[in-house]
Design an enzyme around this catalytic site. Sequence first.
Site, PDB file in Angstrom:
ATOM      1  N   GLU A   1     -18.964  -8.398   3.941  1.00 26.90           N
ATOM      2  CA  GLU A   1     -19.918  -7.359   4.323  1.00 26.90           C
ATOM      3  C   GLU A   1     -20.411  -6.561   3.114  1.00 26.90           C
ATOM      4  O   GLU A   1     -21.613  -6.513   2.830  1.00 26.90           O
ATOM      5  CB  GLU A   1     -19.257  -6.426   5.360  1.00 26.90           C
ATOM      6  CG  GLU A   1     -19.086  -7.127   6.714  1.00 26.90           C
ATOM      7  CD  GLU A   1     -17.990  -6.558   7.593  1.00 26.90           C
ATOM      8  OE1 GLU A   1     -16.999  -6.024   7.051  1.00 26.90           O
ATOM      9  OE2 GLU A   1     -18.104  -6.657   8.826  1.00 26.90           O
TER      10      GLU A   1
ATOM     11  N   ASP B   1      -9.392  -8.327  14.234  1.00 27.13           N
ATOM     12  CA  ASP B   1     -10.464  -8.054  15.190  1.00 27.13           C
ATOM     13  C   ASP B   1     -10.383  -9.073  16.321  1.00 27.13           C
ATOM     14  O   ASP B   1     -10.062 -10.233  16.103  1.00 27.13           O
ATOM     15  CB  ASP B   1     -11.853  -8.212  14.539  1.00 27.13           C
ATOM     16  CG  ASP B   1     -11.966  -7.460  13.233  1.00 27.13           C
ATOM     17  OD1 ASP B   1     -11.499  -6.322  13.192  1.00 27.13           O
ATOM     18  OD2 ASP B   1     -12.528  -8.036  12.262  1.00 27.13           O
TER      19      ASP B   1
ATOM     20  N   GLU C   1     -15.288 -14.787   7.397  1.00 25.17           N
ATOM     21  CA  GLU C   1     -14.485 -13.724   8.005  1.00 25.17           C
ATOM     22  C   GLU C   1     -13.594 -14.290   9.117  1.00 25.17           C
ATOM     23  O   GLU C   1     -12.534 -13.750   9.397  1.00 25.17           O
ATOM     24  CB  GLU C   1     -15.453 -12.688   8.591  1.00 25.17           C
ATOM     25  CG  GLU C   1     -14.785 -11.459   9.139  1.00 25.17           C
ATOM     26  CD  GLU C   1     -15.662 -10.701  10.123  1.00 25.17           C
ATOM     27  OE1 GLU C   1     -16.847 -11.026  10.296  1.00 25.17           O
ATOM     28  OE2 GLU C   1     -15.129  -9.791  10.734  1.00 25.17           O
ATOM     29  N   GLU C   2     -14.036 -15.373   9.721  1.00 25.74           N
ATOM     30  CA  GLU C   2     -13.310 -15.918  10.867  1.00 25.74           C
ATOM     31  C   GLU C   2     -12.218 -16.923  10.505  1.00 25.74           C
ATOM     32  O   GLU C   2     -11.543 -17.432  11.397  1.00 25.74           O
ATOM     33  CB  GLU C   2     -14.305 -16.583  11.843  1.00 25.74           C
ATOM     34  CG  GLU C   2     -15.366 -15.640  12.380  1.00 25.74           C
ATOM     35  CD  GLU C   2     -14.793 -14.404  13.079  1.00 25.74           C
ATOM     36  OE1 GLU C   2     -13.678 -14.480  13.628  1.00 25.74           O
ATOM     37  OE2 GLU C   2     -15.459 -13.350  13.028  1.00 25.74           O
TER      38      GLU C   2
ATOM     39  N   ASP D   1     -18.691 -15.308  17.890  1.00 24.71           N
ATOM     40  CA  ASP D   1     -18.182 -15.272  16.510  1.00 24.71           C
ATOM     41  C   ASP D   1     -17.856 -16.696  16.071  1.00 24.71           C
ATOM     42  O   ASP D   1     -18.220 -17.133  14.977  1.00 24.71           O
ATOM     43  CB  ASP D   1     -16.843 -14.502  16.437  1.00 24.71           C
ATOM     44  CG  ASP D   1     -17.023 -12.997  16.387  1.00 24.71           C
ATOM     45  OD1 ASP D   1     -17.996 -12.540  15.790  1.00 24.71           O
ATOM     46  OD2 ASP D   1     -16.154 -12.290  16.930  1.00 24.71           O
TER      47      ASP D   1
ATOM     48  N   LEU E   1     -21.019 -13.555  12.373  1.00 28.29           N
ATOM     49  CA  LEU E   1     -21.542 -12.676  13.417  1.00 28.29           C
ATOM     50  C   LEU E   1     -21.031 -11.269  13.160  1.00 28.29           C
ATOM     51  O   LEU E   1     -19.827 -11.032  13.259  1.00 28.29           O
ATOM     52  CB  LEU E   1     -21.048 -13.192  14.787  1.00 28.29           C
ATOM     53  CG  LEU E   1     -22.035 -13.249  15.937  1.00 28.29           C
ATOM     54  CD1 LEU E   1     -22.432 -11.869  16.365  1.00 28.29           C
ATOM     55  CD2 LEU E   1     -23.291 -14.054  15.588  1.00 28.29           C
ATOM     56  N   ASP E   2     -21.931 -10.409  12.772  1.00 29.35           N
ATOM     57  CA  ASP E   2     -21.551  -9.023  12.480  1.00 29.35           C
ATOM     58  C   ASP E   2     -21.966  -8.122  13.644  1.00 29.35           C
ATOM     59  O   ASP E   2     -23.073  -8.247  14.152  1.00 29.35           O
ATOM     60  CB  ASP E   2     -22.252  -8.563  11.194  1.00 29.35           C
ATOM     61  CG  ASP E   2     -22.057  -7.096  10.943  1.00 29.35           C
ATOM     62  OD1 ASP E   2     -20.908  -6.694  10.678  1.00 29.35           O
ATOM     63  OD2 ASP E   2     -23.031  -6.334  11.044  1.00 29.35           O
TER      64      ASP E   2
ATOM     65  N   ASP F   1     -20.086 -13.563   6.878  1.00 37.47           N
ATOM     66  CA  ASP F   1     -19.691 -12.922   8.138  1.00 37.47           C
ATOM     67  C   ASP F   1     -20.657 -13.520   9.161  1.00 37.47           C
ATOM     68  O   ASP F   1     -21.805 -13.073   9.271  1.00 37.47           O
ATOM     69  CB  ASP F   1     -19.864 -11.396   8.021  1.00 37.47           C
ATOM     70  CG  ASP F   1     -19.519 -10.668   9.315  1.00 37.47           C
ATOM     71  OD1 ASP F   1     -19.229 -11.336  10.322  1.00 37.47           O
ATOM     72  OD2 ASP F   1     -19.544  -9.425   9.301  1.00 37.47           O
TER      73      ASP F   1
HETATM   74  P1  AHG Z   1     -17.579  -7.569  12.785  1.00 37.42           P
HETATM   75  O1  AHG Z   1     -18.240  -7.630  14.127  1.00 37.42           O
HETATM   76  O2  AHG Z   1     -18.088  -8.592  11.831  1.00 37.42           O
HETATM   77  O3  AHG Z   1     -16.077  -7.521  12.875  1.00 37.42           O
HETATM   78  O4  AHG Z   1     -18.033  -6.202  12.075  1.00 37.42           O
HETATM   79  C1  AHG Z   1     -17.894  -4.981  12.764  1.00 37.42           C
HETATM   80  C2  AHG Z   1     -18.053  -3.907  11.770  1.00 37.42           C
HETATM   81  C3  AHG Z   1     -19.493  -3.534  11.438  1.00 37.42           C
HETATM   82  O5  AHG Z   1     -20.492  -4.342  11.936  1.00 37.42           O
HETATM   83  C4  AHG Z   1     -19.651  -2.133  11.977  1.00 37.42           C
HETATM   84  O6  AHG Z   1     -20.379  -1.353  11.082  1.00 37.42           O
HETATM   85  C5  AHG Z   1     -18.245  -1.627  12.123  1.00 37.42           C
HETATM   86  O7  AHG Z   1     -17.433  -2.755  12.277  1.00 37.42           O
HETATM   87  C6  AHG Z   1     -18.073  -0.735  13.290  1.00 37.42           C
HETATM   88  O8  AHG Z   1     -16.791  -0.254  13.304  1.00 37.42           O
HETATM   89  P2  AHG Z   1     -16.324   0.885  14.309  1.00 37.42           P
HETATM   90  O9  AHG Z   1     -16.385   0.281  15.668  1.00 37.42           O
HETATM   91  O10 AHG Z   1     -14.940   1.219  13.861  1.00 37.42           O
HETATM   92  O11 AHG Z   1     -17.271   2.038  14.140  1.00 37.42           O
HETATM   93 MN    MN Z   2     -19.042  -7.612  10.196  1.00 37.16          MN
HETATM   94 MN    MN Z   3     -18.037 -10.710  12.081  1.00 40.59          MN
END
Ligand code: AHG
Ligand code: MN
Ligand code: MN
Length: 332
Positions: A278, A70, A99-100, A76, A120-121, A118
């Site tokens: 998560e 990501d 996660e980071e 984050d 920052l989600d 996690d």
């Molecule tokens: P993060 O920001 O911790 O990487 O998590 C993102 C996750 C979660 O929060 C969300 O439900 C999902 O990714 C969204 O994914 P899509 O953009 O593929 O829908």
């Molecule tokens: Mn997340």
């Molecule tokens: Mn995150």
Amino acid sequence: MEKSRIDLPIGITLDRFIKSNENQYPNAAGELSQLLRDIALASKVVNREINKAGLIDIMGNMGQQNLGGDEQQKLDLLANIRFTRALSKGGEACGIISEETESFIDLKNKGKYIVAIDPLDGSSNIDVNVSIGTIFSIFKKQTPQDQPLCEKDFLQKGRNQIAAGYILYGPSTMLVFSTGQGVNGFTYESALGEYVLSHQNMSCPENGNIYSINDGLLDDITQKGVITYLDKCRKKRLTARYIGSLVADFHRNLIKGGVFLYPPTTKLPLGKLRLFFEANALAFLIVQAGGLASTGKENILDITPTTLHERVALYIGSKKMVEEIIALLHQE
Ligand code: AHG
Ligand code: MN
Ligand code: MN
């Protein structure tokens, strides 16, 4: 033994709530309480930073990726630093996996607990002022305390969680957590600098009207049962709601009743969401609230993890809705 739920009045502070529950953990000697306080404190700092995000230079991309591939956002990393610092100063946790970061962090102390986080989600929503969150799981260190921290200490089933929770940075900021005696939600009163009990013994309706999935995935979904389920949702005229921040989608469905789906896709055959950062925590909470969390084949809480950053398919929310998905997947 099922621990009894404690009914405390709406409006009491997090601190008093934690203190009143301490006798539920005769062996924890206040350490778990202190750990929860440390997390709450770090979340207040992160909340302050998020509130200022549009005004100072903390929005945007770092130009690098984390382990899961990501894009890392500045917030984050900032949130990761805040939580790691609070936990290392606190001394109750001896290790953190975030996660980071690629591997776990050994805090080199005698703390009993380990934390998976996690920080920052929903980070793709930071720049557009949409709700985001923090998710955390607390486990006991598995190996004896005098032995150095190792990967085995982290590779535990979700069922071993001692506590789990999330912070939702939304129109108001909330801390929702469980220590295995039900789920309680606290709203941050910024003028007082305190979390205050606002959602007592939260329970997820058995059935709901909301289904939450990224519709753009539809042509890439590899499980026919999921496509069938989505057709059924449309035929029943259920409501589709998807924010793209798991914490926010989960929180809404927990309160209103609904199901969140992140199935395996051709691009991500194991699913997207991470077990440690998560799925585990939210599964612990939803079960405490009367709901269910599954990969479609296995209860999330029963997965024996093999790697720290592993991904899982996730179907989570109202019990009957998740059961229907599981049944359809079994028919494949
Ligand atoms: P993060 O920001 O911790 O990487 O998590 C993102 C996750 C979660 O929060 C969300 O439900 C999902 O990714 C969204 O994914 P899509 O953009 O593929 O829908
Ligand atoms: Mn997340
Ligand atoms: Mn995150």
